[in-house]
Each structure stands twice: as structure tokens, then as C-alpha cells.
Design an enzyme around this catalytic site. Structure first.
Site, PDB file in Angstrom:
ATOM      1  N   SER A 145       0.846  -1.193   0.000  1.00 52.50           N
ATOM      2  CA  SER A 145       0.000   0.000   0.000  1.00 52.50           C
ATOM      3  C   SER A 145       0.880   1.241   0.000  1.00 52.50           C
ATOM      4  O   SER A 145       2.002   1.218   0.517  1.00 52.50           O
ATOM      5  CB  SER A 145      -0.896   0.016   1.242  1.00 52.50           C
ATOM      6  OG  SER A 145      -1.614   1.221   1.349  1.00 52.50           O
ATOM      7  N   TYR A 158      -2.165  -0.259  10.490  1.00 49.47           N
ATOM      8  CA  TYR A 158      -2.257  -0.733   9.104  1.00 49.47           C
ATOM      9  C   TYR A 158      -1.022  -0.329   8.317  1.00 49.47           C
ATOM     10  O   TYR A 158      -0.437  -1.146   7.590  1.00 49.47           O
ATOM     11  CB  TYR A 158      -3.518  -0.155   8.459  1.00 49.47           C
ATOM     12  CG  TYR A 158      -3.705  -0.571   7.020  1.00 49.47           C
ATOM     13  CD1 TYR A 158      -4.124  -1.864   6.698  1.00 49.47           C
ATOM     14  CD2 TYR A 158      -3.454   0.321   5.975  1.00 49.47           C
ATOM     15  CE1 TYR A 158      -4.296  -2.254   5.376  1.00 49.47           C
ATOM     16  CE2 TYR A 158      -3.626  -0.059   4.657  1.00 49.47           C
ATOM     17  CZ  TYR A 158      -4.036  -1.344   4.362  1.00 49.47           C
ATOM     18  OH  TYR A 158      -4.191  -1.726   3.049  1.00 49.47           O
TER      19      TYR A 158
END
Length: 265
Positions: A145, A158
């Protein structure tokens, strides 16, 4: 350079029951690949399997699995290699996220994010690398990501898990240098999928960054196009990728100037 055809190539996709995993399966099926699709929800996988088998002239095989379960991964992957003998590509796409300020984070959510995003990805990769080394070919694609490069408030855990994915991917690439095994990191920004139903049930994040969101089909096509090519990274969209690069060079400046935007969750 993209791969125009994946005819008869065996490709495993984890997290394939929805979102970009589902779209990657469809995009690869259109190029003639034989798909092995994995996710926790067998019902959803079987719907995608039927769609692929009926509409794209190729076959899809499905396995219900929690990638964070090491024993289950070993069992399923051993069965796959015993039956097929090899695979051409593994796309580690299974992922999980919850956006909370760290002081308010649920320890179970913290644990689960690392179990799925990091340990699960390593579990699957560990099963395919020895076989790829024997044949001296293959491609491992890890969906990380932009958050792994540019951490933001409320995505603290995250981002940390995706930072770990990037570190693992880069280290593995160097370990496999000199072989014909490619290792690629995919770094998408926010994607318009049901991921945020769990990550941010309030809907505030989507409301604030909706204009930056990427459609899952676009990400899927970019990933499938690079299967079999020596591509180091795929970064989508370019605006967020540029921001992440600037952050690596001028972290204090970016935090100061873009602090309000980065805090919008």
C-alpha cells in the site's frame, strides 16, 4: 512491458472473493490464465469460479482458507503442488485493515492485521519459493500500500503492517537476484471497494478522500499486465505515489504542509 497473454499459466490469487482480488481474477481469466483462487468465503469464491468457467473459456479452482493459519496454508499449497507440479505466479492480495487512533485501537485488531497482512503473506510465499527455485522461474506479487510508505493518523497499525510487507518484498527480491524469479510490490492508494466497510464503518474516510480513490478494475489491470515481467513496483495513483516520494525526501516538510490532509480519516 506488459504480458499480452497468460494462456495456460497457473496463477494463485489470495483474497480473491471481492475487491481487487476478484477483478484481478477476471482480468487474468481474460488473458487465458488458469486461476487458483483463495479466500475465507467459499460461497463468494464459487460465484466467481462459475463466472470465470462460464464466460472466459478458462478454468478456476477455489480453496477456502485463512492465510494467517500456517497449517492450513501448508496443507492447501502442498495439495496444489502435488496436483499441478508448479505455479507461474502468486499474487498475495489478502488483507485486513481497521482505522483507529492507536490509543483507542483494539489489541485483537492489531494482532489480526499483522497475522493476515504480514504473516499470512509470508506463509503463502514460503510455500511457493522452494518450488520456484527448483524450476528457476516464477513471479511473486505482494499487494502492499502507499500507506506502507506514507503513514497517516488512524492508519498507524495498518501502515506499519504494510511497511513490513514492503521490507519483506524488497529483501526477498534481493535474495532471489540472479534467478528468473521476479518479485514485485504493488502500492495502491485508497481503492473504491468494501475494504472500508470494516476499516472505517463511519464513512468519514471515503467522504474526505473520495476524489483520490482508485477504481479496483484499474488496479487489477495494472497488476495483471505486469505478471511475468521484471517490474520492481507498481504505484497507483501517481499523485499519491509522488506524495510518498516527497515524504521520503522531505518528511518534516510534508508533515507540516500536508498535515491536515493526511489527518482526514
Amino acid at each position: 512491458m506488459s504480458n499480452p497473454s497468460l494462456k495456460n499459466q497457473i496463477i494463485i490469487i489470495t483474497g480473491a472473493s471481492s475487491g481487487i482480488g476478484k477483478q484481478m481474477a477476471i482480468a487474468a481469466a481474460r488473458k487465458g490464465a488458469f486461476l487458483i483462487l483463495m479466500a475465507r468465503s467459499l460461497d463468494k469464491l464459487q460465484i466467481i469460479q462459475k463466472d470465470i468457467n462460464d464466460n472466459y473459456g478458462v478454468e478456476a479452482e477455489v480453496h477456502a482458507i485463512d492465510v494467517s493459519d500456517t497449517n492450513a496454508v501448508q496443507h492447501v499449497f502442498s495439495k496444489i503442488f502435488n496436483h499441478h507440479g508448479h505455479i507461474d505466479a502468486l499474487i498475495n492480495n489478502a488483507g485486513f485493515g481497521v482505522f483507529d487512533y492507536f490509543a483507542e485501537a483494539d489489541p485483537n485488531d492489531i494482532k489480526k492485521m499483522f497475522e493476515v497482512n504480514v504473516i499470512g503473506l509470508m506463509n503463502c510465499t514460503r510455500m511457493v519459493v522452494p518450488y520456484m527455485l527448483k524450476s528457476n522461474k516464477g513471479h511473486i506479487i505482494n499487494v502492499a500500500s502507499i500507506a506502507g510508505k506514507l503513514a497517516t493518523p488512524k492508519s498507524t497499525v495498518y501502515s506499519a503492517s504494510k511497511h513490513a510487507v514492503l521490507g519483506f518484498t524488497n529483501g526477498l527480491r534481493m535474495e532471489l537476484a540472479g534467478t528468473n524469479i521476479h518479485v514485485t510490490a504493488v502500492n495502491p492508494g485508497p481503492i473504491r471497494t468494501n475494504f472500508f466497510d470494516i476499516a472505517d464503518p463511519s464513512g468519514q474516510y471515503i467522504a474526505n478522500v473520495g476524489r483520490f480513490m482508485v477504481e479496483p478494475e484499474k488496479v487489477a489491470h495494472k497488476v495483471v499486465d505486469i505478471i511475468g515481467t521484471n517490474t520492481r513496483e507498481v504505484n497507483i495513483p501517481w499523485t499519491m505515489s509522488t506524495g510518498a516520494r516527497l515524504y521520503q525526501i522531505f518528511p518534516r516538510l510534508v508533515e507540516k504542509i500536508a498535515g491536515n490532509l493526511l489527518s482526514k480519516k
